[in-house]
Design a protein around this motif. Structure first.
Motif, PDB file in Angstrom:
ATOM      1  N   PRO A   1       0.817  -1.230   0.000  1.00  0.00           N
ATOM      2  CA  PRO A   1       0.000   0.000   0.000  1.00  0.00           C
ATOM      3  C   PRO A   1       0.846   1.273   0.000  1.00  0.00           C
ATOM      4  CG  PRO A   1      -0.839  -1.545   1.617  1.00  0.00           C
ATOM      5  CD  PRO A   1       0.453  -2.093   1.138  1.00  0.00           C
ATOM      6  N   LEU A   2       1.936   1.275   0.742  1.00  0.00           N
ATOM      7  CA  LEU A   2       2.809   2.445   0.759  1.00  0.00           C
ATOM      8  C   LEU A   2       3.457   2.655  -0.611  1.00  0.00           C
ATOM      9  CD1 LEU A   2       4.230   4.716   2.308  1.00  0.00           C
ATOM     10  CD2 LEU A   2       6.026   3.057   2.843  1.00  0.00           C
ATOM     11  N   ALA A   3       3.878   1.572  -1.239  1.00  0.00           N
ATOM     12  CA  ALA A   3       4.478   1.685  -2.565  1.00  0.00           C
ATOM     13  C   ALA A   3       3.462   2.187  -3.585  1.00  0.00           C
ATOM     14  CB  ALA A   3       5.048   0.336  -2.997  1.00  0.00           C
ATOM     15  N   ALA A   4       2.226   1.721  -3.507  1.00  0.00           N
ATOM     16  CA  ALA A   4       1.180   2.201  -4.425  1.00  0.00           C
ATOM     17  C   ALA A   4       0.894   3.685  -4.189  1.00  0.00           C
ATOM     18  CB  ALA A   4      -0.094   1.376  -4.245  1.00  0.00           C
ATOM     19  N   LEU A   5       0.884   4.096  -2.940  1.00  0.00           N
ATOM     20  CA  LEU A   5       0.670   5.506  -2.634  1.00  0.00           C
ATOM     21  C   LEU A   5       1.815   6.364  -3.177  1.00  0.00           C
ATOM     22  CD1 LEU A   5      -1.146   7.520  -1.102  1.00  0.00           C
ATOM     23  CD2 LEU A   5       0.371   7.198   0.848  1.00  0.00           C
ATOM     24  N   LEU A   6       3.029   5.880  -3.029  1.00  0.00           N
ATOM     25  CA  LEU A   6       4.173   6.620  -3.568  1.00  0.00           C
ATOM     26  C   LEU A   6       4.150   6.690  -5.095  1.00  0.00           C
ATOM     27  CD1 LEU A   6       7.120   5.453  -1.289  1.00  0.00           C
ATOM     28  CD2 LEU A   6       6.023   7.693  -1.357  1.00  0.00           C
ATOM     29  N   CYS A   7       3.629   5.637  -5.727  1.00  0.00           N
ATOM     30  CA  CYS A   7       3.530   5.628  -7.192  1.00  0.00           C
ATOM     31  C   CYS A   7       2.514   6.649  -7.698  1.00  0.00           C
ATOM     32  CB  CYS A   7       3.148   4.235  -7.687  1.00  0.00           C
ATOM     33  SG  CYS A   7       4.474   3.045  -7.546  1.00  0.00           S
ATOM     34  N   VAL A   8       1.637   7.098  -6.841  1.00  0.00           N
ATOM     35  CA  VAL A   8       0.666   8.118  -7.225  1.00  0.00           C
ATOM     36  C   VAL A   8       1.123   9.509  -6.776  1.00  0.00           C
ATOM     37  CG1 VAL A   8      -1.709   8.905  -6.896  1.00  0.00           C
ATOM     38  CG2 VAL A   8      -1.245   6.479  -7.215  1.00  0.00           C
ATOM     39  N   VAL A   9       1.661   9.593  -5.573  1.00  0.00           N
ATOM     40  CA  VAL A   9       2.014  10.896  -5.006  1.00  0.00           C
ATOM     41  C   VAL A   9       3.245  11.501  -5.676  1.00  0.00           C
ATOM     42  CG1 VAL A   9       2.820  12.038  -2.897  1.00  0.00           C
ATOM     43  CG2 VAL A   9       0.891  10.459  -2.808  1.00  0.00           C
ATOM     44  N   LEU A  10       4.284  10.702  -5.898  1.00  0.00           N
ATOM     45  CA  LEU A  10       5.512  11.259  -6.481  1.00  0.00           C
ATOM     46  C   LEU A  10       5.314  11.835  -7.888  1.00  0.00           C
ATOM     47  CD1 LEU A  10       8.254   8.832  -5.143  1.00  0.00           C
ATOM     48  CD2 LEU A  10       7.677  11.124  -4.360  1.00  0.00           C
ATOM     49  N   PRO A  11       4.603  11.156  -8.784  1.00  0.00           N
ATOM     50  CA  PRO A  11       4.325  11.807 -10.075  1.00  0.00           C
ATOM     51  C   PRO A  11       3.451  13.054  -9.950  1.00  0.00           C
ATOM     52  CG  PRO A  11       4.098   9.453 -10.313  1.00  0.00           C
ATOM     53  CD  PRO A  11       4.257   9.726  -8.851  1.00  0.00           C
ATOM     54  N   ALA A  12       2.534  13.061  -8.984  1.00  0.00           N
ATOM     55  CA  ALA A  12       1.714  14.261  -8.780  1.00  0.00           C
ATOM     56  C   ALA A  12       2.581  15.424  -8.307  1.00  0.00           C
ATOM     57  CB  ALA A  12       0.608  13.974  -7.773  1.00  0.00           C
ATOM     58  N   VAL A  13       3.532  15.140  -7.438  1.00  0.00           N
ATOM     59  CA  VAL A  13       4.472  16.176  -6.997  1.00  0.00           C
ATOM     60  C   VAL A  13       5.299  16.662  -8.182  1.00  0.00           C
ATOM     61  CG1 VAL A  13       6.528  16.574  -5.570  1.00  0.00           C
ATOM     62  CG2 VAL A  13       4.543  15.412  -4.602  1.00  0.00           C
TER      63      VAL A  13
ATOM     64  N   ALA B   1       5.050  12.142 -18.910  1.00  0.00           N
ATOM     65  CA  ALA B   1       6.045  11.315 -18.220  1.00  0.00           C
ATOM     66  C   ALA B   1       5.552  10.916 -16.830  1.00  0.00           C
ATOM     67  CB  ALA B   1       7.361  12.067 -18.122  1.00  0.00           C
ATOM     68  N   ALA B   2       4.897  11.830 -16.124  1.00  0.00           N
ATOM     69  CA  ALA B   2       4.400  11.531 -14.777  1.00  0.00           C
ATOM     70  C   ALA B   2       3.287  10.484 -14.826  1.00  0.00           C
ATOM     71  CB  ALA B   2       3.901  12.805 -14.114  1.00  0.00           C
ATOM     72  N   ILE B   3       2.406  10.595 -15.795  1.00  0.00           N
ATOM     73  CA  ILE B   3       1.341   9.601 -15.934  1.00  0.00           C
ATOM     74  C   ILE B   3       1.928   8.235 -16.272  1.00  0.00           C
ATOM     75  CG2 ILE B   3      -0.643   8.930 -17.351  1.00  0.00           C
ATOM     76  CD1 ILE B   3      -1.309  11.945 -17.508  1.00  0.00           C
ATOM     77  N   ALA B   4       2.938   8.211 -17.136  1.00  0.00           N
ATOM     78  CA  ALA B   4       3.593   6.945 -17.490  1.00  0.00           C
ATOM     79  C   ALA B   4       4.280   6.319 -16.283  1.00  0.00           C
ATOM     80  CB  ALA B   4       4.588   7.174 -18.610  1.00  0.00           C
ATOM     81  N   VAL B   5       4.954   7.147 -15.491  1.00  0.00           N
ATOM     82  CA  VAL B   5       5.611   6.639 -14.278  1.00  0.00           C
ATOM     83  C   VAL B   5       4.581   6.102 -13.295  1.00  0.00           C
ATOM     84  CG1 VAL B   5       6.903   7.385 -12.233  1.00  0.00           C
ATOM     85  CG2 VAL B   5       7.685   8.044 -14.491  1.00  0.00           C
ATOM     86  N   CYS B   6       3.471   6.794 -13.145  1.00  0.00           N
ATOM     87  CA  CYS B   6       2.412   6.364 -12.234  1.00  0.00           C
ATOM     88  C   CYS B   6       1.826   5.016 -12.660  1.00  0.00           C
ATOM     89  CB  CYS B   6       1.324   7.424 -12.180  1.00  0.00           C
ATOM     90  SG  CYS B   6      -0.056   7.010 -11.111  1.00  0.00           S
ATOM     91  N   ILE B   7       1.484   4.878 -13.918  1.00  0.00           N
ATOM     92  CA  ILE B   7       0.887   3.635 -14.407  1.00  0.00           C
ATOM     93  C   ILE B   7       1.877   2.483 -14.326  1.00  0.00           C
ATOM     94  CG2 ILE B   7      -0.020   2.498 -16.478  1.00  0.00           C
ATOM     95  CD1 ILE B   7      -1.348   5.171 -17.182  1.00  0.00           C
ATOM     96  N   THR B   8       3.124   2.733 -14.705  1.00  0.00           N
ATOM     97  CA  THR B   8       4.138   1.677 -14.643  1.00  0.00           C
ATOM     98  C   THR B   8       4.388   1.249 -13.200  1.00  0.00           C
ATOM     99  OG1 THR B   8       5.176   2.570 -16.629  1.00  0.00           O
ATOM    100  CG2 THR B   8       6.485   1.070 -15.298  1.00  0.00           C
ATOM    101  N   GLY B   9       4.502   2.213 -12.305  1.00  0.00           N
ATOM    102  CA  GLY B   9       4.729   1.878 -10.903  1.00  0.00           C
ATOM    103  C   GLY B   9       3.589   1.089 -10.294  1.00  0.00           C
ATOM    104  N   LEU B  10       2.356   1.505 -10.570  1.00  0.00           N
ATOM    105  CA  LEU B  10       1.205   0.767 -10.046  1.00  0.00           C
ATOM    106  C   LEU B  10       1.126  -0.645 -10.615  1.00  0.00           C
ATOM    107  CD1 LEU B  10      -1.545   3.537  -9.973  1.00  0.00           C
ATOM    108  CD2 LEU B  10      -0.386   2.475  -8.025  1.00  0.00           C
ATOM    109  N   THR B  11       1.490  -0.795 -11.879  1.00  0.00           N
ATOM    110  CA  THR B  11       1.505  -2.127 -12.483  1.00  0.00           C
ATOM    111  C   THR B  11       2.530  -3.020 -11.806  1.00  0.00           C
ATOM    112  OG1 THR B  11       0.831  -1.178 -14.594  1.00  0.00           O
ATOM    113  CG2 THR B  11       1.785  -3.383 -14.651  1.00  0.00           C
ATOM    114  N   ILE B  12       3.698  -2.479 -11.525  1.00  0.00           N
ATOM    115  CA  ILE B  12       4.736  -3.261 -10.846  1.00  0.00           C
ATOM    116  C   ILE B  12       4.291  -3.643  -9.440  1.00  0.00           C
ATOM    117  CG2 ILE B  12       7.069  -3.111  -9.881  1.00  0.00           C
ATOM    118  CD1 ILE B  12       7.776  -1.370 -12.342  1.00  0.00           C
TER     119      ILE B  12
END
Length: 117
Positions: free
Chosen positions: A25-37, A60-71
């Motif tokens: 859950p923390l990793a998923a939250l970071l995958c959303v928050v860091l690209p938003a920042v 790039a931020a949307i791509a990072v978010c989607i890739t991170g959540l997928t991982i």
């Protein structure tokens, strides 16, 4: 039910899968928050004049978010599978194996009921 009877209570000790499930859950939250920042920082840094640069940062931020959540989701599914597999064995898990060293004769359907007729 007779299919949900446990064969044994042998359980493997918990391993890395528990840690992965705890931090998912923390990793998923970071995958959303860091690209938003990253998006908000680009808007504050470049201002409204650099529309092209801001749109590139957004993509790039949307791509990072989607890739991170997928991982994170894929690793969490793997951890859940390992967690389930380390549990006790059930009666439904047992599978009778034919220990014959010689194949059954071609006309003998009683020997192997699953053989094509």
């Amino acid at each position: 039910m007779k299919y949900l009877r446990k064969i044994n209570e042998n359980r493997a000790p918990p391993g890395l899968e528990r840690l992965l499930l705890r931090i998912a859950p923390l990793a998923a939250l970071l995958c959303v928050v860091l690209p938003a920042v990253m998006i908000f920082a680009a808007r504050a840094w470049f201002g409204a004049d650099a529309v092209k640069t801001i749109s590139r940062v957004d993509i790039a931020a949307i791509a990072v978010c989607i890739t991170g959540l997928t991982i994170v989701f894929t690793v969490a599914i793997g951890a859940v599978i390992v967690f389930i597999m380390k549990g006790p064995g059930y009666v439904a898990d047992a599978y009778e194996v034919n220990d014959a060293y010689v194949p059954a004769p071609v006309g003998d359907a009683k020997q192997d009921p699953h053989r094509n007729r």
